[in-house]
Design a protein around this motif. Structure first.
Motif, PDB file in Angstrom:
ATOM      1  N   LEU A   1       0.822  -1.068   0.045  1.00  0.00           N
ATOM      2  CA  LEU A   1      -0.146  -0.060  -0.226  1.00  0.00           C
ATOM      3  C   LEU A   1       0.748   1.261  -0.123  1.00  0.00           C
ATOM      4  O   LEU A   1       2.088   1.395   0.578  1.00  0.00           O
ATOM      5  CB  LEU A   1      -0.938  -0.154   1.232  1.00  0.00           C
ATOM      6  CG  LEU A   1      -2.065  -1.166   1.238  1.00  0.00           C
ATOM      7  CD1 LEU A   1      -2.674  -0.969   2.722  1.00  0.00           C
ATOM      8  CD2 LEU A   1      -3.184  -0.913  -0.041  1.00  0.00           C
ATOM      9  N   PRO A   2       0.482   2.427  -0.451  1.00  0.00           N
ATOM     10  CA  PRO A   2       1.214   3.653  -0.838  1.00  0.00           C
ATOM     11  C   PRO A   2       1.121   4.285   0.616  1.00  0.00           C
ATOM     12  O   PRO A   2       0.391   3.995   1.458  1.00  0.00           O
ATOM     13  CB  PRO A   2       0.527   4.393  -1.856  1.00  0.00           C
ATOM     14  CG  PRO A   2      -0.891   4.028  -1.672  1.00  0.00           C
ATOM     15  CD  PRO A   2      -0.899   2.496  -1.384  1.00  0.00           C
TER      16      PRO A   2
ATOM     17  N   VAL B   1      -7.931   5.490   6.187  1.00  0.00           N
ATOM     18  CA  VAL B   1      -7.933   4.175   5.534  1.00  0.00           C
ATOM     19  C   VAL B   1      -7.450   4.242   4.181  1.00  0.00           C
ATOM     20  O   VAL B   1      -7.931   5.330   3.449  1.00  0.00           O
ATOM     21  CB  VAL B   1      -9.192   3.734   5.495  1.00  0.00           C
ATOM     22  CG1 VAL B   1      -9.729   2.633   4.289  1.00  0.00           C
ATOM     23  CG2 VAL B   1      -9.747   3.026   6.820  1.00  0.00           C
ATOM     24  N   ILE B   2      -6.483   3.220   3.654  1.00  0.00           N
ATOM     25  CA  ILE B   2      -6.127   3.276   2.340  1.00  0.00           C
ATOM     26  C   ILE B   2      -6.895   1.920   1.755  1.00  0.00           C
ATOM     27  O   ILE B   2      -6.558   0.934   2.087  1.00  0.00           O
ATOM     28  CB  ILE B   2      -4.547   3.162   2.083  1.00  0.00           C
ATOM     29  CG1 ILE B   2      -4.079   4.555   2.663  1.00  0.00           C
ATOM     30  CG2 ILE B   2      -4.169   3.301   0.738  1.00  0.00           C
ATOM     31  CD1 ILE B   2      -2.810   4.702   2.808  1.00  0.00           C
ATOM     32  N   VAL B   3      -7.349   2.065   0.504  1.00  0.00           N
ATOM     33  CA  VAL B   3      -7.828   0.857  -0.222  1.00  0.00           C
ATOM     34  C   VAL B   3      -7.180   1.028  -1.620  1.00  0.00           C
ATOM     35  O   VAL B   3      -7.509   2.041  -2.105  1.00  0.00           O
ATOM     36  CB  VAL B   3      -9.316   0.511   0.025  1.00  0.00           C
ATOM     37  CG1 VAL B   3      -9.873  -0.642  -0.762  1.00  0.00           C
ATOM     38  CG2 VAL B   3      -9.760   0.332   1.294  1.00  0.00           C
ATOM     39  N   ARG B   4      -6.548  -0.136  -1.884  1.00  0.00           N
ATOM     40  CA  ARG B   4      -6.301  -0.186  -3.417  1.00  0.00           C
ATOM     41  C   ARG B   4      -7.177  -1.253  -4.233  1.00  0.00           C
ATOM     42  O   ARG B   4      -7.333  -2.239  -3.761  1.00  0.00           O
ATOM     43  CB  ARG B   4      -4.700  -0.811  -3.568  1.00  0.00           C
ATOM     44  CG  ARG B   4      -4.386  -1.272  -4.813  1.00  0.00           C
ATOM     45  CD  ARG B   4      -2.805  -1.479  -5.032  1.00  0.00           C
ATOM     46  NE  ARG B   4      -2.086  -0.202  -5.018  1.00  0.00           N
ATOM     47  CZ  ARG B   4      -0.832  -0.164  -5.170  1.00  0.00           C
ATOM     48  NH1 ARG B   4      -0.126  -1.070  -5.420  1.00  0.00           N
ATOM     49  NH2 ARG B   4      -0.178   1.071  -5.059  1.00  0.00           N
TER      50      ARG B   4
ATOM     51  N   LEU C   1      -7.107  -4.171  -1.664  1.00  0.00           N
ATOM     52  CA  LEU C   1      -6.086  -4.478  -0.546  1.00  0.00           C
ATOM     53  C   LEU C   1      -6.294  -3.268   0.055  1.00  0.00           C
ATOM     54  O   LEU C   1      -6.406  -1.940  -0.316  1.00  0.00           O
ATOM     55  CB  LEU C   1      -4.765  -4.485  -1.143  1.00  0.00           C
ATOM     56  CG  LEU C   1      -4.274  -5.856  -2.008  1.00  0.00           C
ATOM     57  CD1 LEU C   1      -2.995  -5.618  -2.741  1.00  0.00           C
ATOM     58  CD2 LEU C   1      -4.457  -6.948  -1.171  1.00  0.00           C
ATOM     59  N   GLY C   2      -6.162  -3.304   1.559  1.00  0.00           N
ATOM     60  CA  GLY C   2      -6.313  -2.190   2.553  1.00  0.00           C
ATOM     61  C   GLY C   2      -6.128  -2.272   3.783  1.00  0.00           C
ATOM     62  O   GLY C   2      -5.679  -3.522   4.628  1.00  0.00           O
ATOM     63  N   GLY C   3      -5.755  -1.198   4.533  1.00  0.00           N
ATOM     64  CA  GLY C   3      -5.570  -1.247   5.870  1.00  0.00           C
ATOM     65  C   GLY C   3      -5.935   0.291   6.459  1.00  0.00           C
ATOM     66  O   GLY C   3      -6.306   1.193   5.729  1.00  0.00           O
ATOM     67  N   TYR C   4      -6.149   0.192   7.677  1.00  0.00           N
ATOM     68  CA  TYR C   4      -6.373   1.701   8.417  1.00  0.00           C
ATOM     69  C   TYR C   4      -5.155   2.018   9.296  1.00  0.00           C
ATOM     70  O   TYR C   4      -4.612   1.160  10.035  1.00  0.00           O
ATOM     71  CB  TYR C   4      -7.819   1.658   8.916  1.00  0.00           C
ATOM     72  CG  TYR C   4      -7.812   0.966  10.335  1.00  0.00           C
ATOM     73  CD1 TYR C   4      -7.932   1.786  11.423  1.00  0.00           C
ATOM     74  CD2 TYR C   4      -8.222  -0.400  10.491  1.00  0.00           C
ATOM     75  CE1 TYR C   4      -8.112   1.349  12.780  1.00  0.00           C
ATOM     76  CE2 TYR C   4      -8.147  -0.973  11.720  1.00  0.00           C
ATOM     77  CZ  TYR C   4      -8.391  -0.011  12.779  1.00  0.00           C
ATOM     78  OH  TYR C   4      -8.540  -0.857  14.091  1.00  0.00           O
ATOM     79  N   GLY C   5      -4.918   3.443   9.267  1.00  0.00           N
ATOM     80  CA  GLY C   5      -3.722   3.907  10.010  1.00  0.00           C
ATOM     81  C   GLY C   5      -4.190   4.654  11.501  1.00  0.00           C
ATOM     82  O   GLY C   5      -5.304   4.730  11.866  1.00  0.00           O
ATOM     83  N   PHE C   6      -3.162   5.288  11.776  1.00  0.00           N
ATOM     84  CA  PHE C   6      -3.191   6.106  13.100  1.00  0.00           C
ATOM     85  C   PHE C   6      -4.086   7.320  13.050  1.00  0.00           C
ATOM     86  O   PHE C   6      -4.244   7.570  11.917  1.00  0.00           O
ATOM     87  CB  PHE C   6      -1.788   6.652  13.340  1.00  0.00           C
ATOM     88  CG  PHE C   6      -1.107   5.538  14.311  1.00  0.00           C
ATOM     89  CD1 PHE C   6      -1.137   5.050  15.338  1.00  0.00           C
ATOM     90  CD2 PHE C   6       0.169   4.823  13.483  1.00  0.00           C
ATOM     91  CE1 PHE C   6      -0.506   4.325  15.985  1.00  0.00           C
ATOM     92  CE2 PHE C   6       0.980   3.820  14.168  1.00  0.00           C
ATOM     93  CZ  PHE C   6       0.617   3.591  15.439  1.00  0.00           C
ATOM     94  N   SER C   7      -4.480   7.717  14.120  1.00  0.00           N
ATOM     95  CA  SER C   7      -5.178   8.849  13.934  1.00  0.00           C
ATOM     96  C   SER C   7      -4.328  10.353  13.409  1.00  0.00           C
ATOM     97  O   SER C   7      -3.357  10.483  13.727  1.00  0.00           O
ATOM     98  CB  SER C   7      -5.897   9.277  15.205  1.00  0.00           C
ATOM     99  OG  SER C   7      -4.988   9.442  16.243  1.00  0.00           O
ATOM    100  N   ILE C   8      -4.938  11.183  12.772  1.00  0.00           N
ATOM    101  CA  ILE C   8      -4.259  12.247  12.289  1.00  0.00           C
ATOM    102  C   ILE C   8      -3.779  13.168  13.424  1.00  0.00           C
ATOM    103  O   ILE C   8      -4.607  13.352  14.467  1.00  0.00           O
ATOM    104  CB  ILE C   8      -5.201  12.979  11.548  1.00  0.00           C
ATOM    105  CG1 ILE C   8      -5.428  12.271  10.191  1.00  0.00           C
ATOM    106  CG2 ILE C   8      -4.781  14.357  11.180  1.00  0.00           C
ATOM    107  CD1 ILE C   8      -6.446  12.954   9.291  1.00  0.00           C
ATOM    108  N   GLY C   9      -2.523  13.431  13.430  1.00  0.00           N
ATOM    109  CA  GLY C   9      -1.908  14.151  14.563  1.00  0.00           C
ATOM    110  C   GLY C   9      -0.925  13.415  15.359  1.00  0.00           C
ATOM    111  O   GLY C   9      -0.204  13.862  16.130  1.00  0.00           O
TER     112      GLY C   9
END
Length: 325
Positions: free
Chosen positions: A154-155, A247-250, A263-271
């Protein structure tokens, strides 16, 4: 040299019937003793319970989304009719659903969705390899090779989305007409935590969406695209639901086979610090403190729970009747 036995013969005959049925019509096929085969469920019966119903419905909607993209239709999900799934960690689902369109008569579709390898930074790995109307002539089912996408990366989250040739920022008015965006968000979360309920998903609010075209200019309907979603409304890992997360989804479509992969995953909260970029699956302690699980009731014997996690669990009272032999 292979040795035929009644057991191996039964196995071969069972899987021959499964292949010929396409994985969908298993009602008259008996599973030989000792075989881990497909488990069928009739979703229209109120007394039938099947694993992870919220997740399975999202898989069905994903298959319907693939059908709409490939055939230019606008069918809407109505209800699940039945599902058969392989009883392994990376399961394959054969789903029959009812869909509708105000301009046409109701349609019954057969969908095949396969899970690929899940990684800590990429919980979403799905391939829809069948999407067709019921009764469509077909070859014996061949499961997709989901390992082909397992090494894809994922980018990283872009610093901004100002490049209009590279990114398309979705307008708020476009979200309702493109409900697949919310579906991608729900899939990324449900594949990470399969115990999420409809009430959890109903709290989600999409803040912003940007689409990056992989093979040309970015558009809403780009076959190959990275979808960047910011959202709030999910309270997990001791961080409140007001926090904005990513969340990033390809999305990719194989033009030869028609298979669609997400393909995807979700990340940390912004900040927050984003060196690792991804939120780990919450521990059972975090879930207990959030009121998601209840303490174990009843006697427990054996070796004492070790390490910090074990001591913390006992201190919190998750195992109130724990005692050492």
């Amino acid at each position: 040299m292979s040795v035929w036995t009644p057991f191996t013969g039964g196995q071969m005959e069972y899987w021959r019937q499964v292949r010929e049925s396409g994985g969908f019509n298993l009602e008259g096929i008996s599973v030989p003793r000792g075989t881990t085969g497909l488990m069928p469920y009739d979703c229209e019966r109120e007394d039938v319970r099947y694993p992870y119903p919220v997740l399975v419905e999202r898989y069905a909607r994903f298959g319907l989304h693939r059908y709409n993209m490939c055939y230019g239709t606008n069918l809407q999900f109505h209800h699940l009719k039945k599902v058969s799934l392989t009883m392994i960690c990376q399961a394959t689902y054969f789903i029959t659903l009812a869909a509708c369109d105000p301009a046409t008569s109701p349609v019954t579709l057969e969908l095949g969705v396969a899970e690929g390898c899940r990684k800590p930074c990429r919980s979403l790995n799905l391939t829809c390899f069948i999407a067709r109307p019921l009764g469509t002539p077909s070859e014996p089912v061949q499961l997709p090779n989901t390992e082909l996408m397992d090494d894809a990366q994922l980018p990283c989250w872009p610093s901004d989305f100002n490049d209009t040739q590279r990114f398309y920022e979705v307008k708020e008015s476009e979200l309702q007409d493109n409900d697949w965006i919310r579906l991608y968000l729900e899939l990324a979360l449900c594949t990470n935590d399969r115990n999420l309920e409809v009430s959890d998903l109903s709290q989600l609010q999409i803040v912003n969406v940007a689409i990056e075209g992989i093979q040309g200019n970015a558009t809403l309907q780009a076959a190959a695209a990275n979808v960047y979603i910011t959202f709030k409304g999910l309270a997990m890992s001791r961080v409140g639901e007001h926090v904005v997360r990513k969340v990033i989804v390809r999305r990719a479509i194989n033009e030869l086979t028609g298979c669609m992969t997400l393909l995807g995953g979700y990340g940390f909260s912004i900040g927050e610090a984003t060196e690792e970029r991804f939120i780990p699956r919450p521990s059972f302690i975090s879930l207990y403190e959030a009121g998601k699980i209840v303490p174990f009731r009843g006697p427990m014997t054996g070796q004492p729970l070790g390490g910090f996690i074990g001591r913390k669990a006992i201190e919190l009272g998750l195992f109130p009747d724990y005692r050492q032999d």
